[in-house]
Design a protein around this motif. Structure first.
Motif, PDB file in Angstrom:
ATOM      1  N   ASN A  32      -7.827  13.134   2.389  1.00 51.50           N
ATOM      2  CA  ASN A  32      -8.331  13.038   3.754  1.00 51.50           C
ATOM      3  C   ASN A  32      -7.866  11.783   4.482  1.00 51.50           C
ATOM      4  OD1 ASN A  32     -10.192  10.841   3.162  1.00 51.50           O
ATOM      5  ND2 ASN A  32     -11.447  12.351   2.122  1.00 51.50           N
ATOM      6  N   ALA A  33      -7.263  10.865   3.755  1.00 53.91           N
ATOM      7  CA  ALA A  33      -6.792   9.636   4.393  1.00 53.91           C
ATOM      8  C   ALA A  33      -5.692   9.009   3.562  1.00 53.91           C
ATOM      9  CB  ALA A  33      -7.936   8.644   4.575  1.00 53.91           C
ATOM     10  N   MET A  34      -4.868   8.237   4.242  1.00 57.90           N
ATOM     11  CA  MET A  34      -3.796   7.482   3.589  1.00 57.90           C
ATOM     12  C   MET A  34      -3.938   6.024   3.985  1.00 57.90           C
ATOM     13  SD  MET A  34      -1.665   9.707   2.033  1.00 57.90           S
ATOM     14  CE  MET A  34      -0.007   9.035   2.088  1.00 57.90           C
ATOM     15  N   GLY A  35      -3.589   5.156   3.073  1.00 58.68           N
ATOM     16  CA  GLY A  35      -3.704   3.745   3.375  1.00 58.68           C
ATOM     17  C   GLY A  35      -2.513   2.961   2.868  1.00 58.68           C
ATOM     18  N   TRP A  36      -2.389   1.754   3.411  1.00 58.36           N
ATOM     19  CA  TRP A  36      -1.401   0.792   2.925  1.00 58.36           C
ATOM     20  C   TRP A  36      -2.155  -0.434   2.416  1.00 58.36           C
ATOM     21  CZ3 TRP A  36       3.707   1.654   2.359  1.00 58.36           C
ATOM     22  CH2 TRP A  36       4.289   2.705   3.075  1.00 58.36           C
ATOM     23  N   PHE A  37      -1.754  -0.885   1.264  1.00 56.78           N
ATOM     24  CA  PHE A  37      -2.279  -2.107   0.676  1.00 56.78           C
ATOM     25  C   PHE A  37      -1.089  -3.007   0.330  1.00 56.78           C
ATOM     26  CE2 PHE A  37      -6.789  -1.156  -0.112  1.00 56.78           C
ATOM     27  CZ  PHE A  37      -6.808   0.188   0.196  1.00 56.78           C
ATOM     28  N   ARG A  38      -1.367  -4.273   0.098  1.00 56.93           N
ATOM     29  CA  ARG A  38      -0.300  -5.164  -0.318  1.00 56.93           C
ATOM     30  C   ARG A  38      -0.823  -6.151  -1.351  1.00 56.93           C
ATOM     31  NH1 ARG A  38       0.485  -8.571   5.349  1.00 56.93           N
ATOM     32  NH2 ARG A  38      -1.447  -9.790   5.222  1.00 56.93           N
ATOM     33  N   GLN A  39       0.113  -6.631  -2.153  1.00 58.21           N
ATOM     34  CA  GLN A  39      -0.256  -7.589  -3.187  1.00 58.21           C
ATOM     35  C   GLN A  39       0.830  -8.643  -3.297  1.00 58.21           C
ATOM     36  OE1 GLN A  39      -1.205  -5.886  -7.016  1.00 58.21           O
ATOM     37  NE2 GLN A  39      -2.396  -7.679  -7.592  1.00 58.21           N
ATOM     38  N   ALA A  40       0.448  -9.871  -3.042  1.00 58.22           N
ATOM     39  CA  ALA A  40       1.355 -10.999  -3.178  1.00 58.22           C
ATOM     40  C   ALA A  40       1.201 -11.590  -4.578  1.00 58.22           C
ATOM     41  CB  ALA A  40       1.044 -12.038  -2.115  1.00 58.22           C
ATOM     42  N   PRO A  41       2.198 -12.305  -5.055  1.00 63.75           N
ATOM     43  CA  PRO A  41       2.116 -12.894  -6.397  1.00 63.75           C
ATOM     44  C   PRO A  41       0.887 -13.780  -6.551  1.00 63.75           C
ATOM     45  CG  PRO A  41       4.355 -13.040  -5.575  1.00 63.75           C
ATOM     46  CD  PRO A  41       3.518 -12.562  -4.432  1.00 63.75           C
ATOM     47  N   GLY A  42       0.144 -13.550  -7.617  1.00 63.88           N
ATOM     48  CA  GLY A  42      -1.030 -14.363  -7.894  1.00 63.88           C
ATOM     49  C   GLY A  42      -2.246 -14.029  -7.057  1.00 63.88           C
ATOM     50  N   LYS A  43      -2.152 -12.988  -6.240  1.00 61.65           N
ATOM     51  CA  LYS A  43      -3.278 -12.628  -5.381  1.00 61.65           C
ATOM     52  C   LYS A  43      -3.736 -11.210  -5.673  1.00 61.65           C
ATOM     53  CE  LYS A  43      -2.189 -15.700  -1.525  1.00 61.65           C
ATOM     54  NZ  LYS A  43      -2.033 -15.785  -0.046  1.00 61.65           N
TER      55      LYS A  43
END
Length: 124
Positions: A32-43
């Motif tokens: 029902n939904a799509m998302g974007w996530f992000r991950q930086a080094p060490g976070k």
């Protein structure tokens, strides 16, 4: 099952733009939904943006409001993330995700399916 494939990452100078794409296949009708996530080094992985398949409601993290735009093409089962005015702090691996149930759209654990991620690097 739903398969997600991201594309469009790369290296860009600060102030530049990139567009990420996420193509979904499989049982996409179950989401029902799509998302974007992000991950930086060490976070930790953090929410960036999301959009519902029906109605097209959009949600953004405060850090990207006014710079990023999420959109969808229902016919192609594809979601896009247009990123403008990029900053070095936007550097991260960006992940596309899909969810099947209602819940807190901002939380990663609400999503059932994930792509492999695409690297975005913004140089200063």
């Amino acid at each position: 099952q739903v398969q997600l494939v991201e594309s469009g990452g790369g290296l860009v100078q600060a102030g530049g733009s990139l567009r990420l794409s996420c193509a979904a296949s499989g049982r996409t009708f179950s989401t029902n939904a799509m998302g974007w996530f992000r991950q930086a080094p060490g976070k930790e992985r953090e929410f960036v943006a999301a959009i519902t398949w029906i109605g097209g409601a959009k949600y953004y993290a405060d850090s990207v409001k006014g710079r990023f735009t999420i959109s969808r093409d229902n016919a192609k089962d594809t979601v896009y993330l247009q990123m403008n005015s990029l900053k070095p702090e936007d550097t991260a691996v960006y992940y596309c995700a899909a969810r099947s149930y209602s819940g807190n759209i901002y939380r990663a654990h609400e999503y059932d399916y994930w792509g492999q991620g695409t690297q975005v690097t913004v140089s200063s």
